[in-house]
Design a protein around this motif. Structure first.
Motif, PDB file in Angstrom:
ATOM      1  N   GLN A 254     -15.935   2.865  18.074  1.00 12.53           N
ATOM      2  CA  GLN A 254     -15.934   4.285  17.714  1.00 12.53           C
ATOM      3  C   GLN A 254     -15.742   5.127  18.967  1.00 12.53           C
ATOM      4  O   GLN A 254     -16.427   4.914  19.967  1.00 12.53           O
ATOM      5  CB  GLN A 254     -17.259   4.674  17.045  1.00 12.53           C
ATOM      6  CG  GLN A 254     -17.464   4.106  15.663  1.00 12.53           C
ATOM      7  CD  GLN A 254     -18.768   4.586  15.048  1.00 12.53           C
ATOM      8  OE1 GLN A 254     -19.404   5.502  15.534  1.00 12.53           O
ATOM      9  NE2 GLN A 254     -19.164   3.952  13.956  1.00 12.53           N
ATOM     10  N   PHE A 256     -16.116   8.604  20.918  1.00 10.96           N
ATOM     11  CA  PHE A 256     -16.830   9.874  20.965  1.00 10.96           C
ATOM     12  C   PHE A 256     -16.231  10.732  22.067  1.00 10.96           C
ATOM     13  O   PHE A 256     -15.628  10.215  23.015  1.00 10.96           O
ATOM     14  CB  PHE A 256     -18.324   9.646  21.231  1.00 10.96           C
ATOM     15  CG  PHE A 256     -19.146   9.372  19.994  1.00 10.96           C
ATOM     16  CD1 PHE A 256     -20.309  10.078  19.750  1.00 10.96           C
ATOM     17  CD2 PHE A 256     -18.761   8.406  19.069  1.00 10.96           C
ATOM     18  CE1 PHE A 256     -21.068   9.833  18.614  1.00 10.96           C
ATOM     19  CE2 PHE A 256     -19.510   8.156  17.934  1.00 10.96           C
ATOM     20  CZ  PHE A 256     -20.677   8.881  17.706  1.00 10.96           C
ATOM     21  N   ARG A 274     -19.165  12.875  17.988  1.00  5.45           N
ATOM     22  CA  ARG A 274     -18.111  12.302  17.171  1.00  5.45           C
ATOM     23  C   ARG A 274     -17.054  13.379  16.930  1.00  5.45           C
ATOM     24  O   ARG A 274     -17.378  14.491  16.520  1.00  5.45           O
ATOM     25  CB  ARG A 274     -18.689  11.821  15.840  1.00  5.45           C
ATOM     26  CG  ARG A 274     -17.690  11.105  14.959  1.00  5.45           C
ATOM     27  CD  ARG A 274     -18.380  10.373  13.845  1.00  5.45           C
ATOM     28  NE  ARG A 274     -19.276  11.221  13.061  1.00  5.45           N
ATOM     29  CZ  ARG A 274     -19.978  10.781  12.045  1.00  5.45           C
ATOM     30  NH1 ARG A 274     -19.906   9.522  11.700  1.00  5.45           N
ATOM     31  NH2 ARG A 274     -20.754  11.598  11.366  1.00  5.45           N
TER      32      ARG A 274
END
Length: 275
Positions: A254, A256, A274
């Motif tokens: 993920q 960020f 995010r």
């Protein structure tokens, strides 16, 4: 404390040729290496303003790591922290509706209830918050010491997040101790997205988790983490200490975005959101 990012004006050197300075939005000098007030830290770490309609919950994590990735030293985070880190720790608590923490961290770190602090009273009242955040303990087995101050003398009742299949006798013990049991899963364990929704249903939309690593890993894997406040300590520990997040790895990392970066005595205090 100095702000390194974002820089709101052209970065210029100090007259003495020292570290670069960045200007604050209000025109004063936020790049100066000095101790920031709690009010300044609260401004820097304010939760996003809610949009129109029902405010959505915002889950931020606060963790500390050494340069070589250790989230603890000899089982605790205190050894890799600093006074500035603890000021930010207190500020994040002062802004939150609820502090979400895993049962193992409660046991290892000797968690106590959050306290009311005069420095945040005005902000909390204006935001419609109580005098101090609640603490919500995530636990499947409810194997907790209910004689601890976290349960015997909290300013607001401590919450227990557990699953629907939790042992009824243990649930009864927790409730007799004054804790409020909140079901956030169909089995014995807690489902991260259910936990966030359950807390929001109780009016807690400014969420803060302080770990531990296994709980943070669960929030990351479920895709419910909105923000990471990460202190990078200028220390090396080696060994086999846990990282800030544990559990199975994600299929795709993920990404960020860096929202802000502060520095004091070599410690870096980053906020990542995010996108």
């Amino acid at each position: 404390m100095r702000r390194l990012f974002p820089v709101t004006d052209q970065t210029v050197p100090t007259p003495s040729g020292g570290s670069p300075l960045g200007a604050r939005d209000d025109g004063s000098d936020a790049g100066q290496d000095r101790e920031w007030s709690l009010d300044e830290l609260a401004d820097a770490y304010a939760y996003p303003e809610p949009g129109p309609g029902e405010p959505r919950p915002w889950l931020r994590a606060n963790m500390v790591s050494t340069l070589d990735g250790a989230a603890q030293h000899e089982g605790r985070s205190q050894a890799i922290s600093t006074a500035a880190d603890m000021r930010i720790f207190g500020t994040l608590r002062g802004l939150a509706d609820v502090v979400v923490v895993g049962a193992e961290t409660v046991r290892l770190e000797g968690y106590r209830p959050a306290r009311a602090r005069a420095e945040f009273a005005r902000r909390r009242e204006a935001a419609g918050q109580g005098p101090a955040p609640a603490v919500a303990v995530v636990t499947a087995g409810l194997d907790l010491d209910f004689s601890l101050p976290l349960f015997t003398s909290p300013l607001v009742p401590t919450l227990i997040l557990t699953g629907a299949a939790a042992v009824p006798d243990k649930v009864a013990v927790a409730e007799r101790a004054g804790a409020r049991v909140v079901i956030a899963g169909d089995g014995t364990g807690v489902e991260p997205d259910r936990a966030v929704r359950a807390l929001a249903d109780l009016g807690h939309t400014r969420l803060l988790t302080e770990g531990g690593p296994r709980l943070l890993g669960q929030f990351v894997a479920a895709g419910v983490l909105d923000e990471l406040c990460l202190t990078v300590a200028p220390m090396l520990t080696a060994g086999d200490a846990q990282r800030i997040a544990g559990g199975p790895s994600l299929a795709v990392p993920q990404r960020f975005a860096l929202a802000s970066l502060l520095e004091e005595e070599g410690f870096l205090f980053g906020r990542y959101r995010r996108p």
